[in-house]
Design a protein around this motif. Structure first.
Motif, PDB file in Angstrom:
ATOM      1  N   ILE A  49       0.838  -1.204   0.000  1.00 53.09           N
ATOM      2  CA  ILE A  49       0.000   0.000   0.000  1.00 53.09           C
ATOM      3  C   ILE A  49       0.873   1.255   0.000  1.00 53.09           C
ATOM      4  O   ILE A  49       0.690   2.170  -0.817  1.00 53.09           O
ATOM      5  N   ARG A  50       1.843   1.313   0.918  1.00 58.79           N
ATOM      6  CA  ARG A  50       2.737   2.481   1.022  1.00 58.79           C
ATOM      7  C   ARG A  50       3.523   2.687  -0.268  1.00 58.79           C
ATOM      8  O   ARG A  50       3.608   3.794  -0.802  1.00 58.79           O
ATOM      9  N   GLU A  51       4.119   1.624  -0.771  1.00 58.21           N
ATOM     10  CA  GLU A  51       4.947   1.719  -1.970  1.00 58.21           C
ATOM     11  C   GLU A  51       4.149   2.178  -3.192  1.00 58.21           C
ATOM     12  O   GLU A  51       4.639   2.955  -4.007  1.00 58.21           O
ATOM     13  N   CYS A  52       2.905   1.703  -3.328  1.00 56.06           N
ATOM     14  CA  CYS A  52       2.082   2.117  -4.472  1.00 56.06           C
ATOM     15  C   CYS A  52       1.754   3.605  -4.405  1.00 56.06           C
ATOM     16  O   CYS A  52       1.799   4.297  -5.425  1.00 56.06           O
ATOM     17  N   VAL A  53       1.456   4.101  -3.213  1.00 59.01           N
ATOM     18  CA  VAL A  53       1.199   5.541  -3.064  1.00 59.01           C
ATOM     19  C   VAL A  53       2.468   6.326  -3.399  1.00 59.01           C
ATOM     20  O   VAL A  53       2.422   7.310  -4.145  1.00 59.01           O
ATOM     21  N   GLU A  54       3.614   5.891  -2.869  1.00 58.94           N
ATOM     22  CA  GLU A  54       4.866   6.608  -3.099  1.00 58.94           C
ATOM     23  C   GLU A  54       5.245   6.656  -4.578  1.00 58.94           C
ATOM     24  O   GLU A  54       5.700   7.675  -5.073  1.00 58.94           O
ATOM     25  N   GLU A  55       5.070   5.527  -5.296  1.00 62.99           N
ATOM     26  CA  GLU A  55       5.523   5.439  -6.685  1.00 62.99           C
ATOM     27  C   GLU A  55       4.493   5.886  -7.711  1.00 62.99           C
ATOM     28  O   GLU A  55       4.867   6.374  -8.777  1.00 62.99           O
ATOM     29  N   THR A  56       3.203   5.688  -7.423  1.00 60.01           N
ATOM     30  CA  THR A  56       2.176   5.947  -8.433  1.00 60.01           C
ATOM     31  C   THR A  56       1.186   7.026  -8.034  1.00 60.01           C
ATOM     32  O   THR A  56       0.486   7.560  -8.891  1.00 60.01           O
ATOM     33  N   GLY A  57       1.058   7.306  -6.739  1.00 56.80           N
ATOM     34  CA  GLY A  57       0.064   8.254  -6.261  1.00 56.80           C
ATOM     35  C   GLY A  57      -1.304   7.645  -6.015  1.00 56.80           C
ATOM     36  O   GLY A  57      -2.220   8.322  -5.569  1.00 56.80           O
ATOM     37  N   TYR A  58      -1.449   6.336  -6.269  1.00 57.07           N
ATOM     38  CA  TYR A  58      -2.728   5.652  -6.080  1.00 57.07           C
ATOM     39  C   TYR A  58      -2.760   4.886  -4.762  1.00 57.07           C
ATOM     40  O   TYR A  58      -1.785   4.217  -4.408  1.00 57.07           O
ATOM     41  N   ILE A 108       9.722   7.999  -6.285  1.00 60.62           N
ATOM     42  CA  ILE A 108       9.817   7.075  -7.413  1.00 60.62           C
ATOM     43  C   ILE A 108      11.231   6.498  -7.476  1.00 60.62           C
ATOM     44  O   ILE A 108      12.190   7.113  -7.003  1.00 60.62           O
ATOM     45  N   ASP A 109      11.334   5.321  -8.078  1.00 59.25           N
ATOM     46  CA  ASP A 109      12.642   4.677  -8.227  1.00 59.25           C
ATOM     47  C   ASP A 109      13.504   5.455  -9.221  1.00 59.25           C
ATOM     48  O   ASP A 109      12.986   6.139 -10.116  1.00 59.25           O
ATOM     49  N   ASP A 110      14.824   5.328  -9.098  1.00 58.97           N
ATOM     50  CA  ASP A 110      15.754   6.032  -9.983  1.00 58.97           C
ATOM     51  C   ASP A 110      15.498   5.724 -11.458  1.00 58.97           C
ATOM     52  O   ASP A 110      15.670   6.590 -12.305  1.00 58.97           O
ATOM     53  N   MET A 111      15.099   4.507 -11.762  1.00 60.46           N
ATOM     54  CA  MET A 111      14.926   4.090 -13.146  1.00 60.46           C
ATOM     55  C   MET A 111      13.517   4.370 -13.672  1.00 60.46           C
ATOM     56  O   MET A 111      13.260   4.253 -14.851  1.00 60.46           O
ATOM     57  N   GLN A 112      12.615   4.754 -12.786  1.00 56.69           N
ATOM     58  CA  GLN A 112      11.208   4.954 -13.152  1.00 56.69           C
ATOM     59  C   GLN A 112      11.015   6.287 -13.871  1.00 56.69           C
ATOM     60  O   GLN A 112      11.405   7.339 -13.375  1.00 56.69           O
ATOM     61  N   LEU A 113      10.391   6.231 -15.054  1.00 57.17           N
ATOM     62  CA  LEU A 113      10.083   7.433 -15.817  1.00 57.17           C
ATOM     63  C   LEU A 113       8.697   7.967 -15.466  1.00 57.17           C
ATOM     64  O   LEU A 113       8.497   9.166 -15.340  1.00 57.17           O
ATOM     65  N   LYS A 114       7.733   7.052 -15.345  1.00 58.70           N
ATOM     66  CA  LYS A 114       6.346   7.413 -15.027  1.00 58.70           C
ATOM     67  C   LYS A 114       5.563   6.142 -14.760  1.00 58.70           C
ATOM     68  O   LYS A 114       6.047   5.041 -14.979  1.00 58.70           O
ATOM     69  N   SER A 115       4.339   6.314 -14.293  1.00 59.67           N
ATOM     70  CA  SER A 115       3.403   5.193 -14.159  1.00 59.67           C
ATOM     71  C   SER A 115       2.422   5.301 -15.318  1.00 59.67           C
ATOM     72  O   SER A 115       2.051   6.400 -15.724  1.00 59.67           O
ATOM     73  N   GLU A 116       2.005   4.145 -15.825  1.00 59.74           N
ATOM     74  CA  GLU A 116       1.174   4.147 -17.032  1.00 59.74           C
ATOM     75  C   GLU A 116       0.158   3.010 -16.970  1.00 59.74           C
ATOM     76  O   GLU A 116       0.500   1.890 -16.601  1.00 59.74           O
TER      77      GLU A 116
END
Length: 159
Positions: A49-58, A108-116
């Motif tokens: 749950i925490r990681e999804c909010v941090e990386e995607t905003g959802y 977001i992770d260093d390699m992450q450009l965006k969530s799609e």
């Protein structure tokens, strides 16, 4: 060095799956599941749950445990630079959105450009990492029974 416990999410909504679009010099362009490392004293559900909010905003709700997978990076350079990221155990959960509200991703992770959002029917057309996802993600989505997808040694780490 320690073994990293990672909580990952297969987030499905309206026949689409939310993935992180990533790029790095060794793997090129690829997609990965949202999620990441479990903190000490944090449950796997809390971590995903925490990681999804941090990386995607959802905000997500874990529905069921889907898969377990182990990955070990053999690159001596990666082992030296990122010792806490070279041996991972992936705990993968099928999740749904808690609501349609989003916030800006905070970590977001260093390699992450965006969530799609990717149409589930187009999953065969994209490159997923870890690579076992490419042949098994449909089974993970459709099967009610969790499965261990084995262990793999990889040449280069990924997000």
């Amino acid at each position: 060095m320690s073994i990293r416990s990672a909580a990952k999410a297969i987030i499905i909504d309206n026949n689409k799956i939310l993935l992180n679009k990533c790029f790095d010099e060794n793997n090129g362009n690829y997609y990965s599941l949202p999620g990441g490392g479990q903190d000490i004293y944090e449950t796997l559900h809390e971590a995903v749950i925490r990681e999804c909010v941090e990386e995607t905003g959802y905000n997500v709700v874990p529905i069921r445990f889907s898969a377990l997978y182990e990955e070990i990076c053999d690159s001596p350079k990666t082992r030296e630079l990122y010792p806490d990221y070279i041996h991972k155990i992936y705990h993968i959960f099928i999740c749904k959105l808690k609501n349609d509200k989003t916030i800006n991703p905070t970590e977001i992770d260093d390699m992450q450009l965006k969530s799609e959002w990717i149409d589930i029917n187009n999953l065969k057309k994209i490159y997923l990492l870890p690579s076992f996802l490419n042949d098994n993600i449909f089974e993970m989505i459709s099967s009610e029974n969790p499965k261990f997808f084995g262990s793999e040694h990889i040449a280069y780490n990924h997000g």
